[in-house]
Design an enzyme around this catalytic site. Structure first.
Site, mmCIF file in Angstrom:
data_model
loop_
_atom_site.group_PDB
_atom_site.id
_atom_site.type_symbol
_atom_site.label_atom_id
_atom_site.label_comp_id
_atom_site.label_asym_id
_atom_site.label_seq_id
_atom_site.Cartn_x
_atom_site.Cartn_y
_atom_site.Cartn_z
ATOM 1 N N ALA A 305 0.842 -1.191 0.000
ATOM 2 C CA ALA A 305 0.000 0.000 0.000
ATOM 3 C C ALA A 305 0.878 1.242 0.000
ATOM 4 C CB ALA A 305 -0.911 0.017 1.226
ATOM 5 N N MET A 306 0.306 2.341 -0.448
ATOM 6 C CA MET A 306 1.075 3.580 -0.599
ATOM 7 C C MET A 306 0.227 4.778 -0.227
ATOM 8 S SD MET A 306 3.751 5.257 -1.469
ATOM 9 C CE MET A 306 3.814 7.048 -1.493
ATOM 10 N N GLU A 307 0.857 5.675 0.542
ATOM 11 C CA GLU A 307 0.124 6.775 1.182
ATOM 12 C C GLU A 307 -0.041 8.018 0.326
ATOM 13 O OE1 GLU A 307 3.158 5.607 1.957
ATOM 14 O OE2 GLU A 307 4.529 7.215 2.558
ATOM 15 N N ASN A 308 -0.369 7.888 -0.974
ATOM 16 C CA ASN A 308 -0.634 9.081 -1.779
ATOM 17 C C ASN A 308 -1.635 9.949 -1.023
ATOM 18 O OD1 ASN A 308 0.696 7.625 -4.081
ATOM 19 N ND2 ASN A 308 -1.104 6.344 -3.761
ATOM 20 N N HIS A 340 -1.866 2.279 9.114
ATOM 21 C CA HIS A 340 -0.506 2.708 8.757
ATOM 22 C C HIS A 340 -0.556 3.811 7.688
ATOM 23 C CE1 HIS A 340 3.862 1.796 7.740
ATOM 24 N NE2 HIS A 340 3.455 2.448 6.654
ATOM 25 N N GLU A 341 -1.267 3.545 6.604
ATOM 26 C CA GLU A 341 -1.298 4.524 5.510
ATOM 27 C C GLU A 341 -1.970 5.823 5.940
ATOM 28 O OE1 GLU A 341 0.571 3.912 3.087
ATOM 29 O OE2 GLU A 341 0.838 1.806 3.586
ATOM 30 N N HIS A 344 0.237 8.175 7.727
ATOM 31 C CA HIS A 344 1.097 8.923 6.797
ATOM 32 C C HIS A 344 0.452 10.216 6.315
ATOM 33 C CE1 HIS A 344 4.516 6.362 6.211
ATOM 34 N NE2 HIS A 344 3.844 5.348 5.709
ATOM 35 N N GLU A 363 8.187 5.905 8.076
ATOM 36 C CA GLU A 363 7.784 4.504 8.149
ATOM 37 C C GLU A 363 7.781 3.937 9.565
ATOM 38 O OE1 GLU A 363 6.262 3.495 5.905
ATOM 39 O OE2 GLU A 363 6.937 4.551 4.110
HETATM 40 ZN ZN ZN Z 1 4.464 3.450 5.178
#
Ligand code: ZN
Length: 894
Positions: A305-308, A340-341, A344, A363
C-alpha cells in the site's frame, strides 16, 4: 510508492489553475518551498525551485503509452544556462520557457538515462526570477507498480479488463512527469486526465470538472493539491466503483473494480473510525476534503500500500475482504495497513522527511501508530504481542554486521528503494515504542502535536522530532534516541548474581552488544547506548534506569523472580544467569503473555547464536501452558514447526518434534474445532488457522487426514472448505501435494475469478515439497498464464522449500524473470530467495550475480543475504546437535 506526466496549451491551463486555486481553502495560502537546504544530498543542481505543476495526461491503455503535458511554475534562484529535472523513460517532444511577462524561449533537451535527468538548455543566461516551463512528452505505462502502471484482471462480467494506477515512491514520479522528484521540492499540483467516458478517474483531490469530449473520452480536472512532495501525487482510472461515508467532516471512500463494493465495507468502516482518532491525536484535522483508498487487483514484491495524499493505493488482498479467501489474519492486516497509511496523511504527507536518510520518520512512525491504533480499537487482538513480534523481525536483521542504523546515508535511487526494510519500519517502530514509554504517552503526544504544528507543509529531520518531544517535557530523551537511531545493532544486557537488599533486588549487569556473526568483535569492543532498562522482582512498579556505559547495577523492587524489560518495549536482549533463567522458567506460566513472548524470543535468539544453551529456549517452549494466550500458543506451535524444518533429513528427530507439537497443540485445536464457529473470538479464529498450518506441516495425523478429506470434498462442492481457512488448509495440501493434487490446485487457480483468490492459488503451487512439482511451478511462473504481477510470488513461494532450485532457475532465466520484478525490488529479489537457506554453495552464485548486475554501492541486500546464509551454514550443525540432545532427554508421548 511510485509516478509520471505532461502539458497542454499553457494559456488554457493557466486559466484552469487559477480557477481551482480559489476553491482549495486552507492550503490556497500555502506556497511551495522557496528556499532550498544546501546541506541535503541531491541529484539536481540547486539552481531552480518549482512551486506548481499543471499536468495533463492522456493514457493509451491498450498501447501501454501515454501522452503528457506539464506546465511548471518555477523560480530560478541562481543564474544558470540550463534547468535540470528528473525524467525517466520519457520522450520529450517540445519544451519552452517563458519568463514572467516575457516571450517563450525554446529549450534544447537532452536526456541522461543513467542519472534519470532531463536537461533543458537555453541560448542565454536565465537570471533569478519567475518562469513557466512548458513540456510536451510521451511516456510508458508499466506492467509492474512503477510510475503509471496497468493491472489486468477479469471483471465482474467475466471479461478481461485493465485499470491504470500510479506508484511514485521512492523516485518514480519522474516516470510520469519531468519534475524535481526529491522530497524537499514541495509544490502544488493540478492534474487533468483524458480517460474513457465510461470509466472513473481518481486523483489526490476531488474532481473539479468533468467534460465529455464527444469521442468516447472525457476530460477530468481535479482540484489543486496542497503543497506536497512529488512522490505523493496519484492518478488512477478504470471501470471502478466507489463507496463513501462521512467521517469528521470529510468524505472517506473506498474505490475498487466494479462489482466488489461489498468486499470494501470493512475497510470503509475502519477508515471512518480511524480518521477522527487521528484528528485528535495529531492535534489538527486531516487537511484534504476527501480521503480515498483505492484497491488494485494485483501485487508487488515491494509493497502492499502507498500513502498518496488523499488517495491511498492498496493492493486488493490488503483492502478487500473476500469471503471466498480472506482469513482472520487478512482482516486484521487490512485494519493495520489502513491505519498505517492513514497515519502517513500527517506523518509523511503533511510533514515530510527532507531526504531519504530520514525515511524512518515516515515509516517507523506510521508502523508504530498503526499498532497503537489497533490496540486502541481492538484491545482483544493482542497488539502488544505483535509489537514484540515486529521487534524480533528488526533484530533478525540487526544482529548481522550487514545491518545499518535507523537514520542512514542514502545517495542513490536504488539505496532509497532499499531503505524500505525491517530496520526502517520495525526497528523504527520499536525504538519509538521504547521512547514513548520513556517520555510517557501524554508528553509524547504533546511533542508530536508541537512537531506537526511547527512543520506542517514543510520538511523535517530526525532532530526536529527529538527537539519537539524533549521540548514537551521528556528530559534526557535525546541521548537515548540518538544512540538507537544513529548506531546499528542490539544492546545485550547480561546479568550477574543478584542479591536481596532491604526488599529490593540488586543485580550487577554489563551492557554489551548482541551479534550473530561477529560475536567476538562485539564482545571485545561493543557499541555504547544509553539504554532505558526497566526491572521488577515481584513487588511494586518496575524501576527504570538509563545506563551510561558498559556496566550498571540494576535495582528492582521486590525479592521474587527477576524480570528485566517487563512489557518488552525495550530494544535490547537480556541474558540471565542459569539460576535466574531457572526461576523465570518456573514462573513462566504465570507471566503476562507479552513477557512470555518476549522471554521466549530472547531465549531462542541467544540459544541459536550460542550465547547460552539452546535447551533454555526448548525448556521454555515445553513450559507454555495448555491454555496460553492465543498469540503465545501460535508462536509456540510455530517454534515447533521451525525446529521441524531445522531437522530436515533426520526422520527420527522430526517424528519426536511432531509428537511434542501434537501433545502440546492438538488438544487445543480439538477444542477450537476444525470449522469456524459463530462464538469464535478474533484470536480463536487466528489461532485455529495457525494450528492447522503448523500441525499440518509437521504431519500431525488428524490434521493431515482432515486436509485430505476437505480436498476430496472440494472436488464436488466448491464451498466445502470455509473461505477463512482456505489459505491454511490449501497451504498444507500444497506442500504435500502429489501430481494429481497439484493439478487440481492448478485448475482452481486458472478458474478463480477474484484477483486475490487467483493469486493466492497460483502462489500455493510453488510450495510443493516434491522437487518435480516445484520445478513445474517455476516453469509455469514465466509463462503468460499467471499474470504480470503474480509470477514473482510463485517463484518466491517455490524458494521456501527449494531455495537453491529457485535461485538456479532465476539465474538461468533472468531475461524472462526480470519483467516480473518491480524496479524497486530488483536488487533484493534474488537475495531474498535464498537468505534463509543454509546452503553455503549459493553464496558464490549470489556474488557473481551481483558483480554482473548490481552496482557496488547498491549491494547491501545481497551482502546481507550472504551473511545470513554463511551464519546458518556455520551454526546449523551445532543447533541440530543441541536439538537432538534435548529431544533425547525429553521424550514426548505421541
Ligand atoms: Zn508506510
Amino acid at each position: 510508492m511510485k509516478i509520471r506526466i505532461a502539458l497542454l496549451a499553457a494559456v488554457a491551463l493557466t486559466g484552469l489553475l487559477s480557477a481551482c486555486r480559489s476553491t482549495t481553502g486552507e492550503h490556497a495560502v500555502e506556497s511551495g518551498t522557496d528556499t532550498v537546504d544546501a546541506s541535503l544530498p541531491t541529484q539536481l543542481p540547486r539552481t531552480a525551485i518549482p512551486s506548481h505543476y499543471a499536468i495533463e495526461v492522456t493514457p493509451h491503455a491498450q498501447d501501454l503509452t501515454f501522452d503528457g503535458k506539464a506546465a511548471i511554475d518555477l523560480k530560478v534562484i541562481k543564474t544558470t544556462r540550463d534547468l535540470v529535472l528528473n525524467a525517466a523513460d520519457l520522450a520529450i517532444s517540445q519544451a519552452t520557457l517563458t519568463p514572467n511577462g516575457g516571450q517563450p524561449v525554446a529549450a534544447q533537451v537532452s536526456l541522461d538515462a543513467d542519472k534519470q535527468t532531463a536537461t533543458f538548455a537555453f541560448p542565454t543566461d536565465l537570471k533569478p526570477g519567475e518562469y513557466k516551463l512548458d513540456i510536451a512528452y510521451r511516456g510508458k505505462i508499466n506492467t509492474q507498480a512503477n510510475g503509471l502502471f496497468a493491472l489486468d484482471y477479469t471483471n465482474v462480467d467475466g471479461q478481461p479488463a485493465r485499470s491504470l494506477f500510479t506508484q511514485f515512491e521512492a523516485a518514480d514520479a519522474r516516470r510520469f512527469v519531468p519534475s524535481w522528484d526529491e522530497p524537499d521540492y514541495k509544490a502544488t499540483f493540478d492534474l487533468t486526465a483524458r480517460v474513457p467516458a465510461k470509466d472513473m478517474a481518481v486523483g489526490n483531490m476531488p474532481s473539479a470538472a468533468s467534460k465529455d469530449l464527444g469521442n468516447g473520452l472525457k476530460e477530468v480536472t481535479f482540484q489543486q493539491t496542497p503543497v506536497m512532495s512529488s512522490y505523493l501525487l496519484f492518478f488512477a482510472t478504470g471501470d471502478f466503483e466507489r463507496i463513501t461515508k462521512q467521517a469528521a467532516g470529510r468524505e472517506v471512500g473506498i474505490v475498487m473494480s466494479r462489482g466488489n463494493g461489498d468486499k470494501a465495507r470493512y475497510a470503509l468502516d475502519a477508515e471512518a473510525q480511524i480518521l477522527p482518532y487521528y484528528n485528535d491525536y495529531f492535534g489538527r484535522p486531516y487537511p484534504l476534503p476527501k480521503l480515498d483508498n483505492v484497491a488494485g487487483p494485483g501485487g508487488s514484491q515491494f509493497f502492499s500500500a502507498m500513502e498518496n495524499w488523499g488517495a491511498i493505493f492498496t493492493f486488493e488482498n490488503r483492502l478487500l475482504l473476500d469471503p471466498a479467501i480472506s482469513s482472520e489474519a487478512d482482516k486484521q492486516a487490512i485494519f493495520g495497513v489502513e491505519a498505517h497509511e492513514m497515519a502517513h496523511m500527517w506523518f509523511g504527507d503533511l510533514v515530510t522527511m527532507a531526504w531519504w536518510d530520514d525515511l524512518w520518520l515516515n515509516e517507523g512512525f506510521a508502523s508504530w501508530m498503526a499498532n497503537k491504533t489497533t490496540q486502541h480499537f481492538h484491545p482483544d487482538w493482542g497488539g502488544d504481542i505483535d509489537q514484540v513480534g515486529d521487534r524480533e523481525e528488526a533484530m533478525a536483521l540487526d544482529a548481522f554486521a550487514t545491518t545499518h542504523s535507523v537514520v542512514q546515508t542514502i545517495r542513490t535511487v536504488e539505496q532509497a528503494n532499499q531503505a524500505f526494510d525491517d530496520i526502517t519500519y520495525e526497528k523504527g517502530q520499536s525504538v519509538i515504542s521504547m521512547l514513548e514509554g520513556f517520555a510517557g504517552a501524554d508528553v509524547w503526544r504533546q511533542g508530536i502535536r508541537a512537531y506537526m504544528a511547527k512543520l506542517a507543509y514543510k520538511n523535517s529531520r530526525t532532530s526536529d522530532l527529538w527537539a519537539a518531544i524533549e521540548g514537551a517535557g521528556a528530559k534526557g530523551l535525546i541521548a537515548v534516541a540518538r544512540d538507537f537511531t544513529t548506531q546499528p545493532g542490539i544492546p545485550l544486557v547480561q546479568l550477574g548474581s543478584a542479591r536481596c537488599v532491604n526488599g529490593r533486588t540488586v543485580v550487577p549487569a554489563t551492557v554489551g552488544q548482541f551479534s550473530n556473526d561477529r560475536r567476538q568483535q562485539a564482545a571485545a569492543s561493543p557499541l555504547t547506548w544509553h539504554v532505558p532498562i526497566r526491572a521488577t522482582a515481584g513487588a511494586g512498579s518496575p524501576s527504570l534506569q538509563v545506563t551510561q556505559g558498559h556496566s550498571v547495577t540494576l535495582n528492582a523492587p521486590g525479592c521474587g523472580v527477576l524480570l528485566i524489560n517487563p512489557g518488552q518495549t525495550g530494544y535490547f536482549r537480556v541474558l540471565y544467569n542459569a539460576e535466574q533463567a531457572d526461576a523465570l522458567r518456573r514462573a513462566f506460566p504465570k507471566l503476562r503473555p507479552v513477557d512470555q513472548f518476549g522471554i521466549l524470543s530472547d531465549a531462542f535468539a541467544l540459544g541459536n547464536s550460542g550465547y547460552q544453551p539452546l535447551s533454555r529456549a526448548l525448556d521454555l517452549l515445553a513450559t507454555i501452558p495448555a491454555d496460553a494466550h492465543a498469540k503465545v500458543a501460535g508462536t509456540g506451535s510455530g517454534d515447533w514447526l521451525r525446529l521441524f524444518r531445522a531437522m530436515d533429513g533426520n526422520a527420527a528427530a522430526q517424528a519426536a518434534i511432531r509428537n511434542h507439537a501434537a501433545a502440546a497443540y492438538w488438544p487445543r485445536l480439538q477444542r477450537l474445532g476444525f470449522a469456524p464457529r459463530d462464538a469464535d473470538s478474533p484470536l480463536d479464529a487466528l489461532l485455529r488457522a495457525e494450528l492447522i498450518a503448523s500441525l499440518g506441516e509437521v504431519g500431525e495425523p488428524h490434521v493431515v487426514a482432515e486436509g485430505r478429506r476437505l480436498l476430496a470434498a472440494l472436488q464436488h462442492d466448491p464451498k466445502a472448505m470455509p473461505g477463512s481457512l482456505k489459505t491454511a488448509w490449501l497451504g498444507v495440501i500444497a506442500e504435500n501435494a502429489d501430481a494429481r493434487t497439484w493439478e487440481a490446485l492448478h485448475q482452481m487457480a486458472a478458474s478463480a475469478r477474484g484477483a486475490t483468490e487467483r493469486s493466492t492459488y497460483y502462489h500455493l503451487l510453488g510450495l510443493a515439497k516434491d522437487d518435480a512439482l516445484a520445478r513445474r511451478a517455476l516453469d509455469l511462473s514465466i509463462t503468460k498464464e499467471p499474470g504480470a504481477t503474480v509470477s514473482a510470488g510463485i517463484i518466491a513461494s517455490a524458494a521456501e522449500n527449494h531455495p537453491t532450485m529457485a535461485l538456479d532457475f532465476v539465474l538461468s532465466h533472468l531475461a524472462q524473470v526480470t519483467p516480473f520484478i518491480d524496479l524497486a525490488s530488483s536488487s533484493r529479489f534474488v537475495g531474498s530467495l535464498v537468505e534463509d537457506s543454509g546452503d553455503a554453495t549459493v553464496i558464490s552464485k549470489l556474488q557473481s550475480y551481483a558483480a554482473a548486475h548490481i552496482k557496488p554501492e547498491d549491494r547491501r541486500p545481497i551482502n546481507h543475504a550472504a551473511a545470513r546464509i554463511r551464519w546458518k551454514a556455520d551454526n546449523q550443525p551445532r543447533i541440530q546437535r543441541e536439538i537432538v540432545a534435548w529431544l533425547k532427554a525429553h521424550p514426548a508421548n505421541g
